[in-house]
Design an enzyme around this catalytic site. Structure first.
Site, PDB file in Angstrom:
ATOM      1  N   HIS A 108      -1.877   1.240  -9.453  1.00 40.37           N
ATOM      2  CA  HIS A 108      -2.504   0.221  -8.585  1.00 40.37           C
ATOM      3  C   HIS A 108      -3.189  -0.869  -9.423  1.00 40.37           C
ATOM      4  CE1 HIS A 108      -4.265  -0.455  -4.318  1.00 40.37           C
ATOM      5  NE2 HIS A 108      -4.184  -1.585  -4.974  1.00 40.37           N
ATOM      6  N   ARG A 129       0.853  -1.186   0.000  1.00 37.17           N
ATOM      7  CA  ARG A 129       0.000   0.000   0.000  1.00 37.17           C
ATOM      8  C   ARG A 129       0.890   1.238   0.000  1.00 37.17           C
ATOM      9  NH1 ARG A 129      -3.603  -2.615  -1.636  1.00 37.17           N
ATOM     10  NH2 ARG A 129      -5.539  -3.200  -0.603  1.00 37.17           N
TER      11      ARG A 129
HETATM   12  P1  NAP Z   1      -1.905 -12.053   3.963  1.00 32.64           P
HETATM   13  O1  NAP Z   1      -2.116 -13.418   3.414  1.00 32.64           O
HETATM   14  O2  NAP Z   1      -2.760 -11.590   5.101  1.00 32.64           O
HETATM   15  O3  NAP Z   1      -0.369 -11.963   4.383  1.00 32.64           O
HETATM   16  C1  NAP Z   1       0.184 -10.909   5.071  1.00 32.64           C
HETATM   17  C2  NAP Z   1       1.549 -11.370   5.590  1.00 32.64           C
HETATM   18  O4  NAP Z   1       2.221 -10.242   6.149  1.00 32.64           O
HETATM   19  C3  NAP Z   1       1.439 -12.443   6.663  1.00 32.64           C
HETATM   20  O5  NAP Z   1       2.298 -13.502   6.344  1.00 32.64           O
HETATM   21  C4  NAP Z   1       1.847 -11.699   7.934  1.00 32.64           C
HETATM   22  O6  NAP Z   1       2.529 -12.496   8.886  1.00 32.64           O
HETATM   23  C5  NAP Z   1       2.775 -10.632   7.398  1.00 32.64           C
HETATM   24  N1  NAP Z   1       2.815  -9.484   8.306  1.00 32.64           N
HETATM   25  C6  NAP Z   1       1.778  -8.736   8.751  1.00 32.64           C
HETATM   26  N2  NAP Z   1       2.194  -7.789   9.600  1.00 32.64           N
HETATM   27  C7  NAP Z   1       3.536  -7.936   9.702  1.00 32.64           C
HETATM   28  C8  NAP Z   1       4.540  -7.272  10.453  1.00 32.64           C
HETATM   29  N3  NAP Z   1       4.233  -6.267  11.285  1.00 32.64           N
HETATM   30  N4  NAP Z   1       5.803  -7.704  10.325  1.00 32.64           N
HETATM   31  C9  NAP Z   1       6.124  -8.736   9.515  1.00 32.64           C
HETATM   32  N5  NAP Z   1       5.218  -9.419   8.782  1.00 32.64           N
HETATM   33  C10 NAP Z   1       3.928  -9.022   8.885  1.00 32.64           C
HETATM   34  O7  NAP Z   1      -2.050 -10.953   2.824  1.00 32.64           O
HETATM   35  P2  NAP Z   1      -1.841 -11.124   1.238  1.00 32.64           P
HETATM   36  O8  NAP Z   1      -3.054 -11.693   0.610  1.00 32.64           O
HETATM   37  O9  NAP Z   1      -0.546 -11.798   0.988  1.00 32.64           O
HETATM   38  O10 NAP Z   1      -1.790  -9.578   0.781  1.00 32.64           O
HETATM   39  C11 NAP Z   1      -0.796  -8.698   1.285  1.00 32.64           C
HETATM   40  C12 NAP Z   1      -1.109  -7.273   0.901  1.00 32.64           C
HETATM   41  O11 NAP Z   1      -0.931  -7.073  -0.503  1.00 32.64           O
HETATM   42  C13 NAP Z   1      -2.564  -6.841   1.111  1.00 32.64           C
HETATM   43  O12 NAP Z   1      -2.822  -6.522   2.456  1.00 32.64           O
HETATM   44  C14 NAP Z   1      -2.667  -5.625   0.214  1.00 32.64           C
HETATM   45  O13 NAP Z   1      -2.304  -4.466   0.921  1.00 32.64           O
HETATM   46  C15 NAP Z   1      -1.614  -5.893  -0.866  1.00 32.64           C
HETATM   47  N6  NAP Z   1      -2.235  -6.083  -2.196  1.00 32.64           N
HETATM   48  C16 NAP Z   1      -1.927  -5.214  -3.188  1.00 32.64           C
HETATM   49  C17 NAP Z   1      -2.480  -5.366  -4.448  1.00 32.64           C
HETATM   50  C18 NAP Z   1      -2.105  -4.462  -5.584  1.00 32.64           C
HETATM   51  O14 NAP Z   1      -2.730  -4.530  -6.648  1.00 32.64           O
HETATM   52  N7  NAP Z   1      -1.083  -3.656  -5.447  1.00 32.64           N
HETATM   53  C19 NAP Z   1      -3.370  -6.417  -4.688  1.00 32.64           C
HETATM   54  C20 NAP Z   1      -3.660  -7.298  -3.669  1.00 32.64           C
HETATM   55  C21 NAP Z   1      -3.092  -7.118  -2.410  1.00 32.64           C
HETATM   56  P3  NAP Z   1       1.762 -13.540   9.858  1.00 32.64           P
HETATM   57  O15 NAP Z   1       1.304 -14.666   8.985  1.00 32.64           O
HETATM   58  O16 NAP Z   1       2.772 -13.978  10.835  1.00 32.64           O
HETATM   59  O17 NAP Z   1       0.611 -12.799  10.486  1.00 32.64           O
END
Ligand code: NAP
Length: 309
Positions: A272, A224
């Site tokens: 985005h 983000r």
């Molecule tokens: P997810 O499955 O919830 O994974 C998030 C990961 O980040 C988890 O492994 C979590 O660790 C880790 N994490 C969270 N807080 C942390 C911290 N303080 N320190 C270290 N690691 C941390 O999410 P996802 O589906 O992979 O998506 C991730 C992000 O991508 C979304 O939230 C969104 O903002 C972004 N996104 C962007 C686009 C785009 O088009 N640019 C599209 C889709 C998503 P734990 O497992 O230990 O909790």
């Protein structure tokens, strides 16, 4: 009859409605602004759910975010008994894998430098570095981070990941927690941010993190815009601590017309688009979740309100 209200992009909503008409004729699927009787709505699919809409849905059972992130959701406005579910679907995963692979390869093979050289009419080769001599570090080893790492592996890059909790991942050197951050960064030539935006991660791509990377490292932010300290990025590019940045997300979106990122020679901006929810793959996932809810089974992509993701 179970009623679903879809309140997001209307054109995509029509594709969702078609899917439900074929695969779940027992579900009454409405695409906003055709909302039917609001008292019948049990499931809401929305990017934003304004408080006045939530107040008008007395029988709402689950709120489905139409996107993967939920940092825009005002949890305080959603009654605590309503589970909030994010979108985890193959279309989003594939899009992100494509985008990050494209950006990593473009950085690895000096594509941006060649673009600049071509503009000068310069035929100047840059020594090719083996993928095995380059380390890609992914912040956030969730659904998307793990998919990206798995797809980068066959190229032969050295891979490392940083996560909140410990996570085993074959072929990936994993670092966890705040104490794992500096050692993780120390070896990452290309840093990919795939963290959710929370109080703990806001502004994380800042001066301290950039200074801990090897000199000349590049960053790819697909998390983000709020993850990035913009002034710190400009300073790191200026000093040469960072060589390039690929930014798919900014804060705000779009950036103001006079923002320095637009014309920066070492920043690539995309609006985005790294990945988007695809109706063909998202509607089946949402329907599966609806059925799970009806059967009293755990929901896929359930948000932990305390963690914020
Ligand atoms: P997810 O499955 O919830 O994974 C998030 C990961 O980040 C988890 O492994 C979590 O660790 C880790 N994490 C969270 N807080 C942390 C911290 N303080 N320190 C270290 N690691 C941390 O999410 P996802 O589906 O992979 O998506 C991730 C992000 O991508 C979304 O939230 C969104 O903002 C972004 N996104 C962007 C686009 C785009 O088009 N640019 C599209 C889709 C998503 P734990 O497992 O230990 O909790």
């Amino acid at each position: 009859m179970t009623s679903v209200l879809y309140r997001s992009d209307a054109a995509r909503g029509r594709a969702w409605a078609e899917y439900f008409a074929h695969h779940a004729p027992d579900v009454d699927f409405h695409v906003w602004p055709d909302h039917g009787d609001l008292a019948d709505v049990a499931y809401l699919v929305a990017w934003q759910a304004p408080p006045e809409l939530l107040a008008a849905l007395p029988n709402l059972k689950v709120l489905f975010s139409s996107g993967a992130g939920v940092d825009h959701v005002d949890f305080a406005a959603i009654p605590p008994h309503i589970p909030v579910v994010r979108m985890v679907e193959p279309g989003i995963i594939n899009g992100m894998v494509e985008y990050v692979t494209m950006a990593v390869l473009a950085l690895h093979r000096d594509l941006f430098d060649y673009q600049a050289r071509q503009a000068r009419g310069a035929w100047e080769p840059i020594e090719v570095r083996a993928a095995s001599a380059r380390c890609v570090g992914v912040m956030g080893m969730g659904v998307l981070g793990q998919a990206v790492l798995a797809r980068l592996a066959p190229f032969g890059f050295r891979l490392r990941g940083w996560n909140r909790s410990e996570r085993a991942s074959e072929g990936v050197e994993v670092f966890a927690g705040p104490e794992g951050l500096a050692p993780f960064l120390a070896g990452a030539d290309i840093l990919v941010c795939l963290l959710p935006l929370t109080d703990a991660t806001r502004g994380i791509l800042g001066a301290e993190v950039f200074a801990a990377l090897p000199r000349g490292a590049a960053i790819i932010n697909v998390g983000r815009g709020g993850h990035l300290d913009q002034a710190a990025l400009l300073a790191a590019l200026e000093s040469g601590q960072l060589s390039r940045a690929v930014l798919d997300v900014t804060d705000p979106e779009p950036l103001p017309a006079d923002h320095p990122f637009w014309r920066h020679p070492r920043i690539l901006l995309t609006p985005h688009v790294a990945s988007m929810t695809q109706p063909e793959t998202a509607a089946p996932v949402m329907l599966e979740n609806l059925r799970r809810h009806q059967r009293g089974e755990p929901l896929l992509g359930l948000i932990d309100r305390d963690r914020g993701y």
